[in-house]
Design an enzyme around this catalytic site. Structure first.
Site, mmCIF file in Angstrom:
data_model
loop_
_atom_site.group_PDB
_atom_site.id
_atom_site.type_symbol
_atom_site.label_atom_id
_atom_site.label_comp_id
_atom_site.label_asym_id
_atom_site.label_seq_id
_atom_site.Cartn_x
_atom_site.Cartn_y
_atom_site.Cartn_z
ATOM 1 N N LYS A 1 29.239 23.778 20.929
ATOM 2 C CA LYS A 1 30.421 23.718 21.417
ATOM 3 C C LYS A 1 30.861 24.842 22.643
ATOM 4 O O LYS A 1 30.482 26.082 22.342
ATOM 5 C CB LYS A 1 31.424 24.037 20.056
ATOM 6 C CG LYS A 1 33.003 24.211 20.549
ATOM 7 C CD LYS A 1 34.007 24.597 19.938
ATOM 8 C CE LYS A 1 35.267 25.183 20.304
ATOM 9 N NZ LYS A 1 36.331 25.477 19.344
ATOM 10 N N ALA B 1 42.034 23.236 18.456
ATOM 11 C CA ALA B 1 42.780 24.100 18.924
ATOM 12 C C ALA B 1 44.362 23.907 18.600
ATOM 13 O O ALA B 1 45.009 23.240 19.244
ATOM 14 C CB ALA B 1 42.743 24.966 20.042
ATOM 15 N N SER C 1 42.025 27.657 11.883
ATOM 16 C CA SER C 1 43.256 28.638 11.581
ATOM 17 C C SER C 1 43.956 27.990 10.476
ATOM 18 O O SER C 1 44.424 28.688 9.361
ATOM 19 C CB SER C 1 43.958 29.057 12.631
ATOM 20 O OG SER C 1 43.269 29.926 13.583
#
Lengths: 259, 69
Positions: free
Chosen positions: A98, A185, A208
């Site tokens: 990545k 993201a 997250s």
């Protein structure tokens, strides 16, 4: 069978999981198992003998069926990202990388120029390159042209939980792309992952939202089901929007009305 | 025994002259897990470490996989 194809690799799960921000390695491993993910992101860090629990290679290897996708986080230039990719391949044995180059720690926006330069070289070297990019259709196409395995445009800023704030641009990227588009993201909730899949993304990368949940394993499972639902809906064919009401029940021949 | 100074993960460290990368890993407790080693931006593979000598002022980085997204 409907599978995510990246290079010669085929994955039945379309949820890619990041491993940062978890309260413990155990919590992260439970989330990985619960998510059913087959592709997991890790980061390089300097060895510290007093923090042996930082080393995730061993614990992740013990879960069967996991492919590692190391990231180049921490790199601010193409040169640094290329070195990080080489080190990671040495350590993981995985061809995936990545590419993540964000020079500014305040907004963490990817540098498109350095990212392009790094991807061009790494793809030519045989890496399966997965670049984290701004939601820019022109850049996405240029990265496809140099041989990237996918493009991973951001839904919103890393860790922000602002969801699919780039939805309009993502739609263009998906429409134009000949390689898998993976939203990476900013996703906060499973419904946003589902929406990304309904739009036609081939997969989503979440970190997250799972890691900081009260129950990360449960949240990972919820994301997995949302991704599956969104994928099924996308393949089933979502009805077009109409500017006016379109009746679903007959409006004539009702009681007391003339035939 | 004469010593040389290297930088290990950015920190100065004295090690015996003639030490190899494998010696350094054993000395620093990094020989029991999967690590990557970079000396002056050159990746030193596991099968090279025993015979890879370290020199004064070498920059050595020892890396592992940690959590990241």
């Amino acid at each position: 069978m409907d599978s995510l194809q990246l290079g010669s690799y085929s994955f039945s799960s379309r949820l890619i999981l990041g491993t940062g921000k978890f309260s413990s390695t155990r919590s992260m491993l439970e989330a990985v198992r619960s998510s059913g993910t087959q592709l997991v992101t890790v980061a390089l860090r300097r060895f510290n003998r007093n923090q042996a629990e930082d080393d995730l290679f061993g614990p992740l290897s013990e879960i069967g069926g996991i492919t590692l996708m190391p990231n180049t986080s921490g790199a601010a230039t193409a040169k640094e990202a290329i070195l990080a990719a080489h080190i990671s391949r040495e350590l993981s044995g995985s061809p995936f990388v990545k590419v993540e180059i964000h020079p500014n720690p305040h907004h963490l926006m990817p540098d498109p120029i350095e990212t392009y330069e790094a991807c061009k070289i790494l793809a030519a070297e045989g890496f399966l390159v997965m670049p984290y990019i701004p939601a820019d259709p022109v850049l996405a196409k240029r990265l496809e042209d140099v041989g990237c395995a996918s493009v991973m445009p951001l839904g919103s800023a890393i860790g922000s939980g602002q969801g699919l704030s780039t939805a309009a641009m993502l739609s263009i990227i998906i429409r134009e792309s000949g390689i898998p588009v993976i939203v990476d993201a900013g996703l906060r909730s499973p419904s946003e992952a589902c929406a990304a899949m309904e739009m036609g993304c081939e997969a989503v990368l979440v970190n997250s939202a799972v890691a900081v949940a009260r129950d990360p394993a449960a949240m990972a499972g919820a994301f997995a089901r949302a991704v599956e639902a969104g994928r099924q809906a996308s393949r089933a064919g979502i009805m077009p929007k109409s500017g006016t009401a379109v009746a679903t029940s007959p409006l004539t021949s009702f009681l007391g009305t003339a035939p | 025994m004469p010593f040389i100074q290297i930088a290990l993960n950015g920190q100065p460290q004295q090690i015996p002259e003639g030490s190899s990368v494998a010696d350094l890993l054993a000395l620093s407790g990094a020989d029991r897990q999967q690590v990557a080693v970079v000396v002056n931006e050159h990746i030193v593979r596991p099968d090279e470490r025993q015979g890879y000598p370290l020199h004064h002022n070498d920059q050595v980085d020892v890396l592992v996989f940690a959590g990241g997204g």
